[in-house]
Design a protein around this motif. Structure first.
Motif, PDB file in Angstrom:
ATOM      1  N   ALA A 131      78.902 -63.909  -5.200  1.00 35.45           N
ATOM      2  CA  ALA A 131      77.571 -64.283  -4.742  1.00 35.45           C
ATOM      3  C   ALA A 131      77.008 -63.229  -3.791  1.00 35.45           C
ATOM      4  O   ALA A 131      77.682 -62.803  -2.856  1.00 35.45           O
ATOM      5  CB  ALA A 131      77.613 -65.640  -4.054  1.00 35.45           C
ATOM      6  N   PHE A 132      75.786 -62.802  -4.055  1.00 33.91           N
ATOM      7  CA  PHE A 132      75.083 -61.824  -3.216  1.00 33.91           C
ATOM      8  C   PHE A 132      75.873 -60.520  -3.094  1.00 33.91           C
ATOM      9  O   PHE A 132      75.815 -59.850  -2.079  1.00 33.91           O
ATOM     10  CB  PHE A 132      74.812 -62.402  -1.824  1.00 33.91           C
ATOM     11  CG  PHE A 132      73.740 -63.452  -1.822  1.00 33.91           C
ATOM     12  CD1 PHE A 132      72.433 -63.116  -1.548  1.00 33.91           C
ATOM     13  CD2 PHE A 132      74.036 -64.771  -2.109  1.00 33.91           C
ATOM     14  CE1 PHE A 132      71.431 -64.073  -1.554  1.00 33.91           C
ATOM     15  CE2 PHE A 132      73.045 -65.743  -2.110  1.00 33.91           C
ATOM     16  CZ  PHE A 132      71.741 -65.395  -1.843  1.00 33.91           C
ATOM     17  N   ARG A 133      76.603 -60.168  -4.150  1.00 31.08           N
ATOM     18  CA  ARG A 133      77.342 -58.910  -4.140  1.00 31.08           C
ATOM     19  C   ARG A 133      76.567 -57.801  -4.852  1.00 31.08           C
ATOM     20  O   ARG A 133      76.894 -56.639  -4.736  1.00 31.08           O
ATOM     21  CB  ARG A 133      78.712 -59.084  -4.819  1.00 31.08           C
ATOM     22  CG  ARG A 133      79.667 -60.017  -4.092  1.00 31.08           C
ATOM     23  CD  ARG A 133      80.088 -59.440  -2.753  1.00 31.08           C
ATOM     24  NE  ARG A 133      81.160 -60.214  -2.147  1.00 31.08           N
ATOM     25  CZ  ARG A 133      80.984 -61.237  -1.335  1.00 31.08           C
ATOM     26  NH1 ARG A 133      79.760 -61.620  -1.042  1.00 31.08           N
ATOM     27  NH2 ARG A 133      82.001 -61.878  -0.800  1.00 31.08           N
ATOM     28  N   LYS A 134      75.527 -58.210  -5.635  1.00 31.73           N
ATOM     29  CA  LYS A 134      74.767 -57.216  -6.389  1.00 31.73           C
ATOM     30  C   LYS A 134      73.273 -57.444  -6.211  1.00 31.73           C
ATOM     31  O   LYS A 134      72.804 -58.582  -6.211  1.00 31.73           O
ATOM     32  CB  LYS A 134      75.123 -57.294  -7.879  1.00 31.73           C
ATOM     33  CG  LYS A 134      76.565 -56.899  -8.195  1.00 31.73           C
ATOM     34  CD  LYS A 134      76.832 -56.992  -9.691  1.00 31.73           C
ATOM     35  CE  LYS A 134      78.262 -56.605 -10.015  1.00 31.73           C
ATOM     36  NZ  LYS A 134      78.545 -56.715 -11.468  1.00 31.73           N
ATOM     37  N   ALA A 135      72.539 -56.341  -6.075  1.00 30.15           N
ATOM     38  CA  ALA A 135      71.080 -56.384  -6.023  1.00 30.15           C
ATOM     39  C   ALA A 135      70.545 -56.113  -7.422  1.00 30.15           C
ATOM     40  O   ALA A 135      70.999 -55.181  -8.098  1.00 30.15           O
ATOM     41  CB  ALA A 135      70.548 -55.362  -5.032  1.00 30.15           C
ATOM     42  N   PHE A 153      69.039 -61.256  -6.157  1.00 34.31           N
ATOM     43  CA  PHE A 153      70.473 -61.113  -5.919  1.00 34.31           C
ATOM     44  C   PHE A 153      71.259 -61.982  -6.889  1.00 34.31           C
ATOM     45  O   PHE A 153      70.896 -63.138  -7.137  1.00 34.31           O
ATOM     46  CB  PHE A 153      70.822 -61.500  -4.479  1.00 34.31           C
ATOM     47  CG  PHE A 153      70.144 -60.651  -3.448  1.00 34.31           C
ATOM     48  CD1 PHE A 153      70.587 -59.364  -3.193  1.00 34.31           C
ATOM     49  CD2 PHE A 153      69.046 -61.125  -2.748  1.00 34.31           C
ATOM     50  CE1 PHE A 153      69.955 -58.563  -2.251  1.00 34.31           C
ATOM     51  CE2 PHE A 153      68.408 -60.343  -1.807  1.00 34.31           C
ATOM     52  CZ  PHE A 153      68.861 -59.054  -1.562  1.00 34.31           C
ATOM     53  N   LEU A 154      72.334 -61.425  -7.422  1.00 34.37           N
ATOM     54  CA  LEU A 154      73.190 -62.167  -8.335  1.00 34.37           C
ATOM     55  C   LEU A 154      73.976 -63.218  -7.554  1.00 34.37           C
ATOM     56  O   LEU A 154      74.606 -62.911  -6.550  1.00 34.37           O
ATOM     57  CB  LEU A 154      74.163 -61.204  -9.023  1.00 34.37           C
ATOM     58  CG  LEU A 154      75.176 -61.837  -9.973  1.00 34.37           C
ATOM     59  CD1 LEU A 154      74.466 -62.408 -11.198  1.00 34.37           C
ATOM     60  CD2 LEU A 154      76.221 -60.805 -10.395  1.00 34.37           C
ATOM     61  N   ASP A 166      71.064 -49.565  -8.060  1.00 34.79           N
ATOM     62  CA  ASP A 166      72.007 -48.674  -7.385  1.00 34.79           C
ATOM     63  C   ASP A 166      71.743 -48.702  -5.890  1.00 34.79           C
ATOM     64  O   ASP A 166      71.340 -47.705  -5.281  1.00 34.79           O
ATOM     65  CB  ASP A 166      71.854 -47.251  -7.940  1.00 34.79           C
ATOM     66  CG  ASP A 166      72.863 -46.292  -7.333  1.00 34.79           C
ATOM     67  OD1 ASP A 166      73.925 -46.754  -6.888  1.00 34.79           O
ATOM     68  OD2 ASP A 166      72.568 -45.077  -7.278  1.00 34.79           O
ATOM     69  N   MET A 167      71.931 -49.886  -5.285  1.00 38.29           N
ATOM     70  CA  MET A 167      71.753 -50.037  -3.847  1.00 38.29           C
ATOM     71  C   MET A 167      72.595 -51.204  -3.364  1.00 38.29           C
ATOM     72  O   MET A 167      72.928 -52.107  -4.140  1.00 38.29           O
ATOM     73  CB  MET A 167      70.278 -50.259  -3.491  1.00 38.29           C
ATOM     74  CG  MET A 167      69.715 -51.592  -3.948  1.00 38.29           C
ATOM     75  SD  MET A 167      68.017 -51.892  -3.378  1.00 38.29           S
ATOM     76  CE  MET A 167      67.100 -50.711  -4.344  1.00 38.29           C
ATOM     77  N   SER A 168      72.945 -51.178  -2.098  1.00 40.34           N
ATOM     78  CA  SER A 168      73.730 -52.263  -1.528  1.00 40.34           C
ATOM     79  C   SER A 168      72.830 -53.463  -1.244  1.00 40.34           C
ATOM     80  O   SER A 168      71.599 -53.346  -1.223  1.00 40.34           O
ATOM     81  CB  SER A 168      74.405 -51.806  -0.232  1.00 40.34           C
ATOM     82  OG  SER A 168      73.433 -51.532   0.762  1.00 40.34           O
ATOM     83  N   VAL A 169      73.469 -54.619  -1.015  1.00 37.38           N
ATOM     84  CA  VAL A 169      72.715 -55.820  -0.680  1.00 37.38           C
ATOM     85  C   VAL A 169      71.961 -55.622   0.632  1.00 37.38           C
ATOM     86  O   VAL A 169      70.820 -56.053   0.791  1.00 37.38           O
ATOM     87  CB  VAL A 169      73.652 -57.039  -0.586  1.00 37.38           C
ATOM     88  CG1 VAL A 169      72.922 -58.262  -0.042  1.00 37.38           C
ATOM     89  CG2 VAL A 169      74.239 -57.356  -1.955  1.00 37.38           C
TER      90      VAL A 169
END
Length: 202
Positions: A112-116, A131-132, A176-179
């Motif tokens: 949860a909320f690991r990928k944008a 957010f996934l 290609d970016m962090s949360v």
């Protein structure tokens, strides 16, 4: 004068907002002293309130609880406590829901909320950051296209409010970016564009 005034604003606004947020968190932690009996209050035995003592107490309690829950005896006791709460009507539905959400969000193994992501919202042709949060489950999975994903679409500038939607996996773009970078981009209403991970080391 306008140039100097704007320069001053750019210095003070981030500082003031940062201090305000930290103060809100600090004050919330400091309220833990109110849970203690009056005889343990600093006003009772010192005659004055000591700011920050409640925050320190809260941090210590959280740390000690974590240490206690990681050993065998503590883990068994925590499990017993969970079972008791899950057997109390009304309480069990609230507690189990909140616990499941917190375990999913804060677990190191959770997704949860690991990928944008980039999704088309609110209609085709308009894009926004999301957010996934996982994959559809339960009876929902029987009615959505195979390979769908669950995403959270935050609002701006307050990302704590938003929408939960189910989208086909081929309709989302993994960014290609962090949360953290994505959240900063959302909160700034697009004013602060994030730097891609591939360019961070250059």
């Amino acid at each position: 004068m306008k140039k100097y005034f704007i320069t001053g604003l750019l210095i003070w606004i981030p500082l003031v907002i940062t201090i305000w947020v930290l103060k809100v968190i600090f004050d919330a932690f400091d309220q833990s002293l109110l849970l203690l009996p009056d005889s343990f209050q600093t006003e009772h035995w010192l005659g004055v309130h000591i700011p920050g003592l409640g925050a320190i107490l809260t941090i210590v309690i959280i740390f000690v609880t974590g240490v206690f829950a990681t050993n065998f005896f503590g883990a068994r006791l925590i499990q017993l406590w969970h079972e008791i709460l899950n057997r109390i009507p009304v309480v069990n539905s609230i507690y189990s829901s909140v616990k499941q959400i917190s375990d999913t969000l804060f677990s190191s193994s959770g997704q949860a909320f690991r990928k944008a992501l980039l999704v088309q919202w609110p209609h085709e042709g308009m894009w926004t950051i999301a957010f996934l949060t996982g994959t559809p489950g339960g009876d929902v999975a029987n009615y959505v296209p195979p390979g769908s994903v669950s995403v959270y679409v935050p609002t701006t500038p307050n990302p704590t409010g938003g929408y939960f939607v189910v989208v086909r996996k081929d309709q989302v773009v993994e960014l290609d970016m962090s949360v953290g970078q994505a959240l900063k981009y959302i909160i700034s209403m697009g004013v602060v564009p994030p730097q891609s991970k591939s360019n961070l080391g250059k």
